[in-house]
Design a protein around this motif. Structure first.
Motif, short mmCIF file in Angstrom:
data_model
loop_
_atom_site.label_atom_id
_atom_site.label_comp_id
_atom_site.label_asym_id
_atom_site.label_seq_id
_atom_site.Cartn_x
_atom_site.Cartn_y
_atom_site.Cartn_z
N ASP A 185 25.51 -23.00 6.70
CA ASP A 185 27.47 -22.81 6.16
C ASP A 185 28.21 -24.58 6.25
O ASP A 185 28.73 -24.58 6.06
CB ASP A 185 28.01 -22.70 8.21
CG ASP A 185 27.73 -23.94 8.59
OD1 ASP A 185 26.48 -24.88 8.24
OD2 ASP A 185 27.15 -23.90 10.03
N ASP A 241 22.34 -19.91 11.17
CA ASP A 241 23.48 -20.95 11.19
C ASP A 241 24.66 -21.04 12.43
O ASP A 241 24.70 -22.26 12.81
CB ASP A 241 23.26 -21.62 9.76
CG ASP A 241 23.82 -23.49 9.51
OD1 ASP A 241 22.84 -23.95 10.49
OD2 ASP A 241 23.59 -23.40 8.61
N HIS A 281 20.41 -28.05 16.09
CA HIS A 281 20.26 -29.17 14.95
C HIS A 281 19.46 -30.48 14.73
O HIS A 281 19.24 -30.61 14.18
CB HIS A 281 21.30 -29.25 13.91
CG HIS A 281 22.18 -28.07 13.37
ND1 HIS A 281 23.11 -27.42 13.32
CD2 HIS A 281 22.44 -28.19 12.08
CE1 HIS A 281 23.12 -26.18 12.87
NE2 HIS A 281 22.81 -26.95 11.46
N HIS A 326 15.97 -23.46 7.31
CA HIS A 326 16.99 -24.57 7.94
C HIS A 326 17.24 -23.87 8.80
O HIS A 326 17.64 -23.48 10.10
CB HIS A 326 18.07 -25.49 7.37
CG HIS A 326 19.34 -26.04 7.73
ND1 HIS A 326 19.43 -26.55 8.13
CD2 HIS A 326 20.09 -25.23 8.11
CE1 HIS A 326 20.35 -27.04 8.80
NE2 HIS A 326 21.27 -26.16 9.15
N VAL A 346 16.99 -23.76 13.11
CA VAL A 346 18.26 -23.99 14.11
C VAL A 346 18.68 -22.82 14.96
O VAL A 346 18.61 -22.62 16.69
CB VAL A 346 20.18 -24.74 13.43
CG1 VAL A 346 20.05 -25.22 12.06
CG2 VAL A 346 19.81 -23.40 12.47
ZN LIG Z 1 23.49 -25.90 9.59
#
Ligand SMILES: [Zn+2]
Ligand SMILES: NC(=O)C1=CN([C@@H]2O[C@H](COP(=O)(O)OP(=O)(O)OC[C@H]3O[C@@H](n4cnc5c(N)ncnc54)[C@H](OP(=O)(O)O)[C@@H]3O)[C@@H](O)[C@H]2O)C=CC1
Ligand SMILES: O=C(CO)COP(=O)(O)O
Length: 352
Positions: A125, A172, A252, A268, A272
């Motif tokens: 994002d 995310d 995170h 990633h 998360v």
């Molecule tokens: Zn992130």
């Protein structure tokens, strides 16, 4: 006298849809940007989109340059700055996943020039956010940077990208639930400024994505549309907050530590997502909402276990017990959780 002031920077044009990549030059012209563009990309996005963008600028008589980066680091930002100065670039175009977009964003901020964001995957994002995320040694910086003046998100390209990248973007977004909980907690316990608008927008974005989970399917362009809209909305929440707080909390911190402990193992967004299951448990215990978060991730084909991330039990425990050290950001992790407590949360939630 009321002297409070706030400056919120948002993109001027957000262009989303089928084959909009072919309108990149037009979108740029509409923002009154002129001169030499420097396209910042990485290997795969170069082949998928950046070469076509360069060709568009060439056809229009501009004199575009292109630079390929391969990691989110301050060195990569320096390399881009050197190229930008060499070619006398007037504006930057970041093309790719979160890494090239972050690097282009930070380099353009340094140069005081405009930046255009062209995501080739719905994996993160940071597409419109006014932040860059950079690891350095033992820490992870959230760097303020001007958000893009324009975004060109081609749903045909994004839907063609590997499904894993889309599920990472969904995760995310789902992580916003715990990020907002951490932010509220930090506000209550540490007086950290909290924005009701940014918090509500971030949370609503996660709720809408989960409500639409059934319509998010591989290779469906409509799915790319739903996910990119959520990613844009989450980025706007960060821009309103002037911080990544609405979209980045303890989950995170866990992911950033995992990047150090087990680099390159998982995306990633996937990290998360798993971090969110753990963080939800820490916020509200066994009877809390961690099952709903886990279920939402499962329904979107996102990983929910260490195995699925490709990391070991020990790596999860090390990341969880040391996550609070990576950045000065107050979260449910407080001043750290013990190894037995970490093992308990990871076991109960089925992460290990
Ligand atoms: Zn992130
Ligand atoms: N600034 C912010 O607010 C935010 C920043 N981030 C940051 O973004 C990064 C994570 O983003 P992510 O996108 O996962 O990272 P990457 O940019 O590394 O992209 C992930 C992978 O997807 C590949 N890829 C991209 N587009 C396509 C495509 N169309 N087809 C096939 N492969 C493709 C990339 O190829 P290649 O290897 O060639 O690049 C890379 O291997 C992290 O550094 C994170 O910190 C995340 C969220 C918010
Ligand atoms: O990834 C982010 C939001 O999704 C932001 O990254 P940081 O945790 O580095 O601020």
């Amino acid at each position: 006298m009321f002297e409070k002031s706030k400056w919120i920077s948002l993109p001027r044009n957000v262009v989303l849809g089928h084959d909009v990549l072919s309108q990149t030059r037009e979108v740029v012209a509409d923002t009154h940007l002129t001169g030499t563009p420097l396209v910042v990309t990485s290997a795969t996005p170069k082949a998928v989109a950046a070469d076509r963008i360069v060709a568009q600028f060439e056809d229009a008589g501009d004199d575009p340059a292109l630079v390929v980066v391969d990691e989110a680091s301050f060195d990569a930002v320096e390399d881009v700055l050197a190229t930008a100065r060499e070619v006398d670039a007037d504006f930057l175009v970041g093309v790719g996943g979160g890494k090239p977009i972050d690097i282009a964003k930070m380099a353009s901020d340094h140069l005081g020039s405009a930046f255009v964001s062209v995501p080739t995957a719905a994996s993160h994002d940071g597409i419109v956010s006014g932040r860059g995320s950079v690891p350095e040694g033992d820490t992870r910086h959230s760097v303020a940077a001007a958000p893009p003046v324009a975004v060109v998100a081609d749903t045909e390209i994004i839907a063609d990208a590997p499904w894993d990248l889309t599920t990472a973007g969904c995760a995310d977004i789902i992580s916003n639930y715990t990020a907002v909980k951490d932010w509220r907690l930090a506000n209550r316990l540490q007086n950290v400024p909290y924005s009701e608008y940014a918090g509500a927008l971030s949370q609503m974005t996660a709720e809408m994505l989960v409500d639409n989970a059934d319509s998010i399917k591989p290779e469906l362009e409509e799915s790319a549309w739903v996910v990119v809209k959520a990613l844009v909305s989450s980025g706007v929440a960060m821009s309103i907050a002037g911080s990544s707080r609405p979209a980045s909390g303890s989950e995170h911190l866990f992911s950033h530590q995992l990047d150090r402990i087990a680099p390159g193992k998982a995306l990633h967004g996937h990290q998360v997502g798993v971090g969110s299951i753990l963080a939800e448990y820490l916020h509200s215990g066994e009877q809390g909402e961690w099952r709903a978060v886990k279920q939402a991730l499962e329904s979107l084909d996102a990983p929910t276990t260490a195995d699925e991330l490709g990391v070991t039990e020990d790596e999860v425990l090390e990341a969880l017990t040391s996550a609070h050290e990576i950045r000065d950001r107050y979260t449910i992790l407080g001043s750290g959780i013990s190894e037995p407590a970490a093992r308990e949360v990871a076991r109960t939630t089925g992460v290990i």
